[in-house]
Design a protein around this motif. Sequence first.
Motif, PDB file in Angstrom:
ATOM      1  N   ARG A 261      48.049  55.916  31.646  1.00 12.88           N
ATOM      2  CA  ARG A 261      47.901  54.465  31.502  1.00 12.88           C
ATOM      3  C   ARG A 261      46.626  53.984  32.175  1.00 12.88           C
ATOM      4  N   ARG A 262      46.291  52.715  31.858  1.00 12.31           N
ATOM      5  CA  ARG A 262      45.218  52.019  32.562  1.00 12.31           C
ATOM      6  C   ARG A 262      45.678  50.593  32.831  1.00 12.31           C
ATOM      7  N   LEU A 263      45.202  50.041  33.934  1.00 13.12           N
ATOM      8  CA  LEU A 263      45.527  48.682  34.336  1.00 13.12           C
ATOM      9  C   LEU A 263      44.232  47.880  34.389  1.00 13.12           C
ATOM     10  N   LYS A 264      44.192  46.746  33.681  1.00 12.06           N
ATOM     11  CA  LYS A 264      43.013  45.871  33.667  1.00 12.06           C
ATOM     12  C   LYS A 264      43.115  44.849  34.790  1.00 12.06           C
ATOM     13  N   ILE A 265      42.091  44.829  35.624  1.00  8.66           N
ATOM     14  CA  ILE A 265      42.005  43.841  36.698  1.00  8.66           C
ATOM     15  C   ILE A 265      40.948  42.813  36.288  1.00  8.66           C
ATOM     16  N   PRO A 266      41.360  41.616  35.870  1.00 14.52           N
ATOM     17  CA  PRO A 266      40.395  40.610  35.396  1.00 14.52           C
ATOM     18  C   PRO A 266      39.447  40.150  36.502  1.00 14.52           C
ATOM     19  N   LEU A 267      38.213  39.882  36.110  1.00 17.68           N
ATOM     20  CA  LEU A 267      37.240  39.284  37.031  1.00 17.68           C
ATOM     21  C   LEU A 267      37.158  37.776  36.827  1.00 17.68           C
ATOM     22  N   LYS A 268      37.896  37.287  35.853  1.00 15.54           N
ATOM     23  CA  LYS A 268      37.947  35.853  35.561  1.00 15.54           C
ATOM     24  C   LYS A 268      38.482  35.102  36.780  1.00 15.54           C
ATOM     25  N   GLY A 269      37.963  33.928  37.012  1.00 12.91           N
ATOM     26  CA  GLY A 269      38.434  33.110  38.122  1.00 12.91           C
ATOM     27  C   GLY A 269      37.578  33.224  39.367  1.00 12.91           C
ATOM     28  N   ILE A 270      36.652  34.180  39.383  1.00 16.96           N
ATOM     29  CA  ILE A 270      35.728  34.263  40.514  1.00 16.96           C
ATOM     30  C   ILE A 270      34.660  33.191  40.296  1.00 16.96           C
ATOM     31  N   THR A 271      34.575  32.269  41.227  1.00 15.33           N
ATOM     32  CA  THR A 271      33.670  31.127  41.075  1.00 15.33           C
ATOM     33  C   THR A 271      32.333  31.372  41.771  1.00 15.33           C
ATOM     34  N   THR A 272      31.352  30.565  41.414  1.00 12.19           N
ATOM     35  CA  THR A 272      30.049  30.667  42.071  1.00 12.19           C
ATOM     36  C   THR A 272      30.174  30.337  43.557  1.00 12.19           C
ATOM     37  N   GLU A 273      31.084  29.432  43.911  1.00 12.04           N
ATOM     38  CA  GLU A 273      31.294  29.088  45.325  1.00 12.04           C
ATOM     39  C   GLU A 273      31.829  30.301  46.096  1.00 12.04           C
ATOM     40  N   MET A 274      32.769  31.023  45.502  1.00 12.83           N
ATOM     41  CA  MET A 274      33.320  32.218  46.141  1.00 12.83           C
ATOM     42  C   MET A 274      32.233  33.275  46.313  1.00 12.83           C
ATOM     43  N   ILE A 275      31.412  33.435  45.293  1.00 16.76           N
ATOM     44  CA  ILE A 275      30.318  34.415  45.346  1.00 16.76           C
ATOM     45  C   ILE A 275      29.348  34.056  46.464  1.00 16.76           C
ATOM     46  N   GLU A 276      28.963  32.778  46.533  1.00 17.49           N
ATOM     47  CA  GLU A 276      28.041  32.330  47.580  1.00 17.49           C
ATOM     48  C   GLU A 276      28.612  32.583  48.967  1.00 17.49           C
ATOM     49  N   GLU A 277      29.905  32.304  49.153  1.00 18.26           N
ATOM     50  CA  GLU A 277      30.513  32.521  50.477  1.00 18.26           C
ATOM     51  C   GLU A 277      30.477  33.987  50.876  1.00 18.26           C
ATOM     52  N   THR A 278      30.792  34.889  49.959  1.00 21.71           N
ATOM     53  CA  THR A 278      30.830  36.313  50.319  1.00 21.71           C
ATOM     54  C   THR A 278      29.438  36.899  50.456  1.00 21.71           C
ATOM     55  N   THR A 279      28.485  36.437  49.670  1.00 22.72           N
ATOM     56  CA  THR A 279      27.137  36.991  49.792  1.00 22.72           C
ATOM     57  C   THR A 279      26.410  36.418  51.011  1.00 22.72           C
ATOM     58  N   ASP A 280      26.814  35.227  51.457  1.00 21.68           N
ATOM     59  CA  ASP A 280      26.227  34.637  52.667  1.00 21.68           C
ATOM     60  C   ASP A 280      26.850  35.191  53.946  1.00 21.68           C
ATOM     61  N   ASP A 281      28.041  35.764  53.835  1.00 18.54           N
ATOM     62  CA  ASP A 281      28.776  36.223  55.018  1.00 18.54           C
ATOM     63  C   ASP A 281      29.337  37.624  54.758  1.00 18.54           C
ATOM     64  N   SER A 282      28.696  38.646  55.320  1.00 15.69           N
ATOM     65  CA  SER A 282      29.118  40.029  55.063  1.00 15.69           C
ATOM     66  C   SER A 282      30.472  40.367  55.689  1.00 15.69           C
ATOM     67  N   SER A 283      31.047  39.449  56.461  1.00 15.61           N
ATOM     68  CA  SER A 283      32.378  39.701  57.013  1.00 15.61           C
ATOM     69  C   SER A 283      33.476  39.323  56.013  1.00 15.61           C
ATOM     70  N   LEU A 284      33.065  38.843  54.828  1.00 18.19           N
ATOM     71  CA  LEU A 284      34.017  38.460  53.795  1.00 18.19           C
ATOM     72  C   LEU A 284      33.902  39.343  52.566  1.00 18.19           C
ATOM     73  N   VAL A 285      35.016  39.492  51.862  1.00 22.26           N
ATOM     74  CA  VAL A 285      35.077  40.231  50.603  1.00 22.26           C
ATOM     75  C   VAL A 285      36.018  39.451  49.684  1.00 22.26           C
ATOM     76  N   LEU A 286      35.836  39.603  48.384  1.00 17.97           N
ATOM     77  CA  LEU A 286      36.792  39.014  47.455  1.00 17.97           C
ATOM     78  C   LEU A 286      37.896  40.032  47.215  1.00 17.97           C
ATOM     79  N   GLU A 287      39.134  39.580  47.323  1.00 15.35           N
ATOM     80  CA  GLU A 287      40.275  40.486  47.239  1.00 15.35           C
ATOM     81  C   GLU A 287      41.290  39.953  46.238  1.00 15.35           C
ATOM     82  N   THR A 288      42.023  40.872  45.620  1.00 14.50           N
ATOM     83  CA  THR A 288      43.176  40.513  44.803  1.00 14.50           C
ATOM     84  C   THR A 288      44.284  41.504  45.093  1.00 14.50           C
TER      85      THR A 288
END
Length: 155
Positions: free
Chosen positions: A92-119
Amino acid sequence: MKQELALRIQLENPPADVDFSLQKGSGTNYTILQKQRSGTQALVFECTVAVKLGADNQPDFAGVVVQGTPANRFIYINIGKSAGQFDSIWSRRLKIPLKGITTEMIEETTDDSSLVLETKVPGTGKDGGPACGTVKPFNGWYLAANTSSTSSTVP
């Protein structure tokens, strides 16, 4: 401008003794990354993806683990035979959507290396076997503490 984005996928409560991995590449021409055998703990997969603003001013993702069209990007988790466990009854394979990741979330994680986007996604499906297909319901991505070194993530 392209940026690198750190992602963490937690696969919760998968059935025991099944191999899971990230998929690098597509179709039948793929390799497996971060292969793990399920037990009593959640499985954790970490990777980085490239992100830029698309023509619609929405994030567009790219990289060795990114699949799909610009409007429907996702990451595959391979399971059983698809993850190289050839004696498994599962393929089997499981699809993990990337939909819903916002530009604000991206900016926060790229500005702060102590953060990661998680699901966090369920590891077991309705049939009692490994979850497969597109994650449903998908609770989305959120900001979390980056607890690992960037050298352990997939480029």
